[in-house]
Design an enzyme around this catalytic site. Structure first.
Site, short mmCIF file in Angstrom:
data_model
loop_
_atom_site.label_atom_id
_atom_site.label_comp_id
_atom_site.label_asym_id
_atom_site.label_seq_id
_atom_site.Cartn_x
_atom_site.Cartn_y
_atom_site.Cartn_z
N ASP A 51 0.84 -1.21 0.00
CA ASP A 51 0.00 0.00 0.00
C ASP A 51 0.87 1.26 0.00
OD1 ASP A 51 -2.20 -1.62 0.12
OD2 ASP A 51 -2.43 -1.45 2.29
N1 URA Z 1 -1.39 -5.83 3.90
C1 URA Z 1 -1.85 -4.57 3.89
O1 URA Z 1 -2.91 -4.28 4.45
N2 URA Z 1 -1.13 -3.64 3.24
C2 URA Z 1 0.04 -3.89 2.65
O2 URA Z 1 0.67 -2.97 2.09
C3 URA Z 1 0.53 -5.20 2.68
C4 URA Z 1 -0.22 -6.17 3.30
#
Ligand code: URA
Length: 230
Positions: free
Chosen positions: A102
């Protein structure tokens, strides 16, 4: 694709000629004579018969990036800086991300042009652990550990997450190992308890750990042993 199929798909040779070429040891893949008709030919392989080049191959490329916060795991974005903007490499269109993170998640990101390799890394079937350091807004209760092992039902995908190992490190931090990479998976797991993830950092994917020498935003090519480990 198998070498015999690759050769007989070309207009140059019949199946019988292909068998003969292999027996006569006239075929080379990546500069080595190959007589095994089952030998795997990939887009990265250089294939020659006698001195005739049939496929030049292209270099397979593998990079490890320390993803900083505030950049998107995409190859193109109209608004934001992307992880590919951090790479000073030619032919970036050819590259893809093996397991996105993310916008504000930091840590290990693997980038390659080898689709088979990245599928091995990301498919839940291969069960490679992805290890995250997590900080949360609310305390992490002892009862979480059993629930992470049992799994969370994700209605959108209509599935229950595979067993995950949660190791609390302090009242508000933990190390989490998951074998899938569902959309926002870690945040949704803690979201079950209305516990917001305030920091998320990927430390490891299977045998590959983030190189501590890489500052946020820095990257390096993978070593041959790291590529072969997947
Ligand atoms: N899980 C999440 O919620 N975000 C990420 O970036 C990776 C795994």
């Amino acid at each position: 694709m198998r070498l015999d199929r690759f050769l007989s798909n070309l207009p140059n040779f019949s199946r019988q000629q292909v068998r003969l070429l292999l027996v006569e040891r006239r075929v080379r893949v990546d500069a080595q004579v190959v007589a095994d008709p089952h030998h795997e030919v990939r887009e990265f392989s250089r294939v020659e018969v006698d001195d005739q080049l049939l496929q030049a191959g292209r270099p397979a490329r593998y990079f490890m990036l320390h993803k900083p916060a505030g950049c998107v795991s995409a190859t193109f974005d109209r608004q934001h800086r992307t992880v590919l903007d951090l790479l000073d490499e030619p032919d970036k269109d050819d590259l893809h991300i093996a397991g996105r993170l993310d916008y504000n998640t930091t840590g290990l990101l693997l980038i390659t042009n080898d689709g088979q390799w990245s599928r091995r890394l990301t498919q839940p079937r291969t069960k490679l652990p992805k290890v995250y350091y997590v900080e949360t807004e609310q305390p992490i209760e002892a009862a979480y550990v059993a629930k992470f092992l049992e799994g969370f039902y994700f209605a959108f995908e209509d599935l229950t997450t595979l067993p995950a190992q949660l190791l609390p490190l302090s009242s508000h931090s933990a190390r989490l190992s998951i074998v899938e990479g569902r959309y926002h998976q870690v945040k949704r797991m803690f979201g079950f308890y209305n516990n917001k993830v305030t920091r998320l950092h990927r430390e490891r994917m299977g045998p590959l750990s983030l190189d501590p020498a890489l500052a946020p935003g820095a990257y390096r090519a993978l070593h041959p042993a790291e590529i072969a480990a997947i």
